[in-house]
Design a protein around this motif. Structure first.
Motif, mmCIF file in Angstrom:
data_model
loop_
_atom_site.group_PDB
_atom_site.id
_atom_site.type_symbol
_atom_site.label_atom_id
_atom_site.label_comp_id
_atom_site.label_asym_id
_atom_site.label_seq_id
_atom_site.Cartn_x
_atom_site.Cartn_y
_atom_site.Cartn_z
ATOM 1 N N SER A 59 0.744 -1.113 -0.098
ATOM 2 C CA SER A 59 0.060 -0.147 -0.151
ATOM 3 C C SER A 59 0.825 1.324 -0.056
ATOM 4 O O SER A 59 0.426 2.088 -0.787
ATOM 5 C CB SER A 59 -0.857 -0.115 1.145
ATOM 6 O OG SER A 59 -1.778 1.154 1.153
ATOM 7 N N ASP A 63 1.064 3.801 -3.121
ATOM 8 C CA ASP A 63 0.858 5.331 -2.866
ATOM 9 C C ASP A 63 1.777 6.131 -3.375
ATOM 10 O O ASP A 63 1.655 7.244 -3.691
ATOM 11 C CB ASP A 63 0.493 5.513 -1.129
ATOM 12 C CG ASP A 63 -0.859 4.967 -0.885
ATOM 13 O OD1 ASP A 63 -1.790 5.018 -1.708
ATOM 14 O OD2 ASP A 63 -0.917 4.997 0.263
ATOM 15 N N ALA A 66 1.965 6.325 -7.066
ATOM 16 C CA ALA A 66 0.789 7.120 -7.600
ATOM 17 C C ALA A 66 0.678 8.543 -7.435
ATOM 18 O O ALA A 66 0.656 9.334 -8.233
ATOM 19 C CB ALA A 66 -0.331 6.623 -6.818
ATOM 20 N N THR A 67 1.654 9.109 -6.213
ATOM 21 C CA THR A 67 1.646 10.366 -5.885
ATOM 22 C C THR A 67 2.649 10.999 -6.885
ATOM 23 O O THR A 67 2.534 11.980 -7.674
ATOM 24 C CB THR A 67 2.334 10.604 -4.431
ATOM 25 O OG1 THR A 67 1.176 10.054 -3.793
ATOM 26 C CG2 THR A 67 2.431 11.889 -4.198
ATOM 27 N N THR A 75 -2.010 11.265 -15.528
ATOM 28 C CA THR A 75 -3.544 11.069 -14.645
ATOM 29 C C THR A 75 -3.947 9.538 -15.020
ATOM 30 O O THR A 75 -4.253 8.897 -14.039
ATOM 31 C CB THR A 75 -4.559 12.004 -15.055
ATOM 32 O OG1 THR A 75 -4.038 13.381 -14.946
ATOM 33 C CG2 THR A 75 -5.794 11.731 -14.362
ATOM 34 N N TRP A 78 -1.609 7.462 -12.723
ATOM 35 C CA TRP A 78 -2.211 7.507 -11.342
ATOM 36 C C TRP A 78 -3.406 6.758 -10.974
ATOM 37 O O TRP A 78 -3.737 6.098 -10.161
ATOM 38 C CB TRP A 78 -2.541 9.032 -10.946
ATOM 39 C CG TRP A 78 -3.087 9.445 -9.600
ATOM 40 C CD1 TRP A 78 -2.384 9.461 -8.558
ATOM 41 C CD2 TRP A 78 -4.414 9.683 -9.653
ATOM 42 N NE1 TRP A 78 -3.419 9.672 -7.340
ATOM 43 C CE2 TRP A 78 -4.431 9.779 -8.025
ATOM 44 C CE3 TRP A 78 -5.525 9.609 -10.235
ATOM 45 C CZ2 TRP A 78 -5.956 10.026 -7.484
ATOM 46 C CZ3 TRP A 78 -6.835 9.916 -9.559
ATOM 47 C CH2 TRP A 78 -6.858 10.052 -8.299
ATOM 48 N N GLN A 79 -4.458 6.796 -11.924
ATOM 49 C CA GLN A 79 -5.708 6.024 -11.921
ATOM 50 C C GLN A 79 -5.431 4.656 -11.746
ATOM 51 O O GLN A 79 -6.029 3.987 -10.826
ATOM 52 C CB GLN A 79 -6.642 6.352 -12.787
ATOM 53 C CG GLN A 79 -7.235 7.934 -12.714
ATOM 54 C CD GLN A 79 -8.207 8.210 -13.897
ATOM 55 O OE1 GLN A 79 -8.122 7.612 -15.037
ATOM 56 N NE2 GLN A 79 -9.036 9.228 -13.652
ATOM 57 N N ARG A 82 -3.803 3.538 -8.527
ATOM 58 C CA ARG A 82 -4.801 3.584 -7.314
ATOM 59 C C ARG A 82 -5.835 2.412 -7.332
ATOM 60 O O ARG A 82 -6.143 1.714 -6.423
ATOM 61 C CB ARG A 82 -5.543 4.959 -7.286
ATOM 62 C CG ARG A 82 -4.734 6.262 -7.000
ATOM 63 C CD ARG A 82 -4.259 6.168 -5.741
ATOM 64 N NE ARG A 82 -4.966 6.199 -4.859
ATOM 65 C CZ ARG A 82 -4.809 6.356 -3.449
ATOM 66 N NH1 ARG A 82 -3.653 5.951 -3.188
ATOM 67 N NH2 ARG A 82 -5.810 6.423 -2.737
ATOM 68 N N ARG A 85 -3.648 -0.780 -6.196
ATOM 69 C CA ARG A 85 -3.637 -0.662 -4.862
ATOM 70 C C ARG A 85 -4.775 -1.149 -4.003
ATOM 71 O O ARG A 85 -4.792 -1.864 -3.106
ATOM 72 C CB ARG A 85 -3.162 0.782 -4.275
ATOM 73 C CG ARG A 85 -3.138 1.141 -2.808
ATOM 74 C CD ARG A 85 -3.154 2.373 -2.397
ATOM 75 N NE ARG A 85 -3.064 2.674 -0.824
ATOM 76 C CZ ARG A 85 -3.957 2.563 -0.251
ATOM 77 N NH1 ARG A 85 -5.056 2.311 -0.760
ATOM 78 N NH2 ARG A 85 -3.843 2.759 1.016
ATOM 79 N N SER A 86 -6.064 -0.491 -4.618
ATOM 80 C CA SER A 86 -7.230 -1.021 -3.852
ATOM 81 C C SER A 86 -7.521 -2.336 -4.090
ATOM 82 O O SER A 86 -7.783 -3.165 -3.185
ATOM 83 C CB SER A 86 -8.488 0.095 -4.665
ATOM 84 O OG SER A 86 -9.699 -0.685 -4.190
#
Length: 151
Positions: A59, A63, A66-67, A75, A78-79, A82, A85-86
């Motif tokens: 995680s 994170d 992604a940051t 973008t 990043w999506q 995320r 990660r989820s």
């Protein structure tokens, strides 16, 4: 922990090389994260503590990536990070909830692993797991305090 430090220059070709190096560094990082996700999918933790520790590590790593992708304006990446990660944290949390916890076993005296397995689990075949976790000098002389599975 990988980072690219492209050489800075004011020459147009130098700037193009630096851009290419940065892009290649990010691509390598994202492929490493994809490999990490595949490794997590195939990994079989033995306790909920192991699964939770990996969930926190993955995680935090995703994170940070992604940051970094958001900060550089990617973008879509990043999506995707995320979403990855989820999915991974959900999967590892579900695995952790189905596994026994790791507990500390404290005994007054050293006893054989076979006896401990029978006393703790009512199953002498679990002696090998206790021996692996406690790493004693010999299975007949288990330490008086060590980590074991709760069930």
């Amino acid at each position: 922990g990988f980072s690219m430090q492209p050489t800075s220059t004011t020459a147009p070709i130098g700037q193009a090389i630096a851009t290419g190096q940065s892009a290649m560094g990010m691509l390598c990082q994202h492929m490493a994260l994809a490999s990490l996700a595949l490794a997590c999918e195939n990994w079989q933790p033995t306790s909920s503590n192991e699964a939770e520790a990996l969930r926190r590590l993955v995680s935090d790593t995703l994170d940070a990536a992604a940051t970094q992708a958001a900060d550089t304006g990617f973008t879509d990446i990043w999506q995707a990070l995320r979403a990855l990660r989820s999915a991974l944290t959900t999967e590892l949390s579900e695995r952790a909830s189905q596994l026994p916890e790791q507990i500390t076993v404290n005994r007054n005296a050293s006893v054989p692993a076979l006896l401990l397995a029978q006393q703790l689990y009512a199953d002498g075949t679990r002696a090998d797991d206790l021996t692996r976790r406690a790493n004693p000098i010999h299975p007949a002389f288990m330490p008086t305090s060590f980590e074991a599975l709760s069930a």
